[in-house]
Design a protein around this motif. Structure first.
Motif, PDB file in Angstrom:
ATOM      1  N   ILE A 180       0.841  -1.203   0.000  1.00  9.83           N
ATOM      2  CA  ILE A 180       0.000   0.000   0.000  1.00  9.83           C
ATOM      3  C   ILE A 180       0.874   1.251   0.000  1.00  9.83           C
ATOM      4  O   ILE A 180       0.628   2.185  -0.761  1.00  9.83           O
ATOM      5  CB  ILE A 180      -0.973  -0.008   1.200  1.00  9.83           C
ATOM      6  CG1 ILE A 180      -1.971  -1.146   1.035  1.00  9.83           C
ATOM      7  CG2 ILE A 180      -1.678   1.331   1.338  1.00  9.83           C
ATOM      8  CD1 ILE A 180      -2.867  -1.362   2.214  1.00  9.83           C
ATOM      9  N   LYS A 226       1.030   4.016  -2.943  1.00  8.14           N
ATOM     10  CA  LYS A 226       0.806   5.437  -2.642  1.00  8.14           C
ATOM     11  C   LYS A 226       2.008   6.279  -3.048  1.00  8.14           C
ATOM     12  O   LYS A 226       1.860   7.404  -3.518  1.00  8.14           O
ATOM     13  CB  LYS A 226       0.521   5.641  -1.151  1.00  8.14           C
ATOM     14  CG  LYS A 226      -0.856   5.242  -0.727  1.00  8.14           C
ATOM     15  CD  LYS A 226      -1.036   5.517   0.758  1.00  8.14           C
ATOM     16  CE  LYS A 226      -2.404   5.140   1.237  1.00  8.14           C
ATOM     17  NZ  LYS A 226      -2.558   5.415   2.679  1.00  8.14           N
ATOM     18  N   SER A 227       3.207   5.729  -2.838  1.00  6.87           N
ATOM     19  CA  SER A 227       4.410   6.488  -3.180  1.00  6.87           C
ATOM     20  C   SER A 227       4.474   6.729  -4.679  1.00  6.87           C
ATOM     21  O   SER A 227       4.814   7.824  -5.118  1.00  6.87           O
ATOM     22  CB  SER A 227       5.665   5.761  -2.687  1.00  6.87           C
ATOM     23  OG  SER A 227       5.928   4.596  -3.445  1.00  6.87           O
ATOM     24  N   GLY A 249       1.679   9.346  -5.579  1.00  6.23           N
ATOM     25  CA  GLY A 249       2.048  10.691  -5.127  1.00  6.23           C
ATOM     26  C   GLY A 249       3.152  11.294  -5.965  1.00  6.23           C
ATOM     27  O   GLY A 249       3.110  12.472  -6.327  1.00  6.23           O
ATOM     28  N   SER A 286      -1.380  11.726   4.492  1.00  3.28           N
ATOM     29  CA  SER A 286      -0.316  11.196   5.350  1.00  3.28           C
ATOM     30  C   SER A 286       0.994  11.956   5.117  1.00  3.28           C
ATOM     31  O   SER A 286       1.222  12.522   4.054  1.00  3.28           O
ATOM     32  CB  SER A 286      -0.102   9.710   5.069  1.00  3.28           C
ATOM     33  OG  SER A 286       0.498   9.521   3.812  1.00  3.28           O
ATOM     34  N   LEU A 332       2.876  10.631   2.183  1.00  2.00           N
ATOM     35  CA  LEU A 332       2.419  11.105   0.880  1.00  2.00           C
ATOM     36  C   LEU A 332       3.021  12.474   0.557  1.00  2.00           C
ATOM     37  O   LEU A 332       3.363  12.747  -0.589  1.00  2.00           O
ATOM     38  CB  LEU A 332       0.890  11.157   0.829  1.00  2.00           C
ATOM     39  CG  LEU A 332       0.273  11.373  -0.542  1.00  2.00           C
ATOM     40  CD1 LEU A 332       0.752  10.332  -1.537  1.00  2.00           C
ATOM     41  CD2 LEU A 332      -1.238  11.363  -0.459  1.00  2.00           C
TER      42      LEU A 332
END
Length: 164
Positions: free
Chosen positions: A29, A33-34, A37, A99, A102
């Motif tokens: 996850i 997300k990385s 982003g 986050s 992010l």
């Protein structure tokens, strides 16, 4: 550099960052997300170019930035990276759920664009408002395809490095 070169360079950069910082705590996850982003923000520095992908989407802002700073001006500087990072942190202070990770990934995406542009013959004004241009001087003339080849080689390196 074309958008495909920036995309490949940003993807390569985030793969290496994930290997270095998240190898022991690998999470699919976080990795996903990385990538999102980083890719989401890797085109933002070209907001100062009305014919860029993001410039066409945000036309009026792009024209304003172009008139104020020109292409590869403020948005391609260290100052813009710092301001971008603080704007993202301000979003957290406004209690918008995003986050910290992010924010780092988005800042890495933005920064990767500027680093990739340093491989071009035009260079970037890292110390804007000073006019000095910084470049790795790999090519003396404009060779877009060679710039993209460097990005592709960097991508191959990042994949090999990730699996070592």
């Amino acid at each position: 550099m074309k958008y495909s070169g920036h995309f490949i360079f940003a993807l390569s950069t985030i793969i290496i960052v994930n290997k270095i910082y998240f190898f022991n705590n690998f999470c699919k996850i976080i990795f996903f997300k990385s990538i999102l982003g980083c890719i989401f923000t890797c085109f933002l520095p070209d907001l100062d170019h009305p014919n860029s992908i993001i410039g066409k989407k945000l036309k009026y802002i792009s024209i304003l930035f172009y008139k104020l700073f020109g292409h590869r001006g403020f948005t391609h500087s260290i100052l813009s990276i710092i301001i971008f990072y603080y704007i993202l942190n301000l979003i957290i202070l406004l209690n918008i759920k995003i986050s910290n990770y992010l924010i780092y990934f988005m800042t890495i995406g933005y920064t990767s664009h500027i680093i990739a542009d340093m491989f071009t013959y035009q260079g970037v004004p890292l110390l804007w408002p000073l006019k000095w241009k910084f470049s790795f001087f790999l090519f003396k003339k404009k060779y877009i395809y060679k710039e993209e080849k460097i990005c592709f080689l960097f991508f191959i390196f990042s994949i090999i490095y990730y699996y070592l």
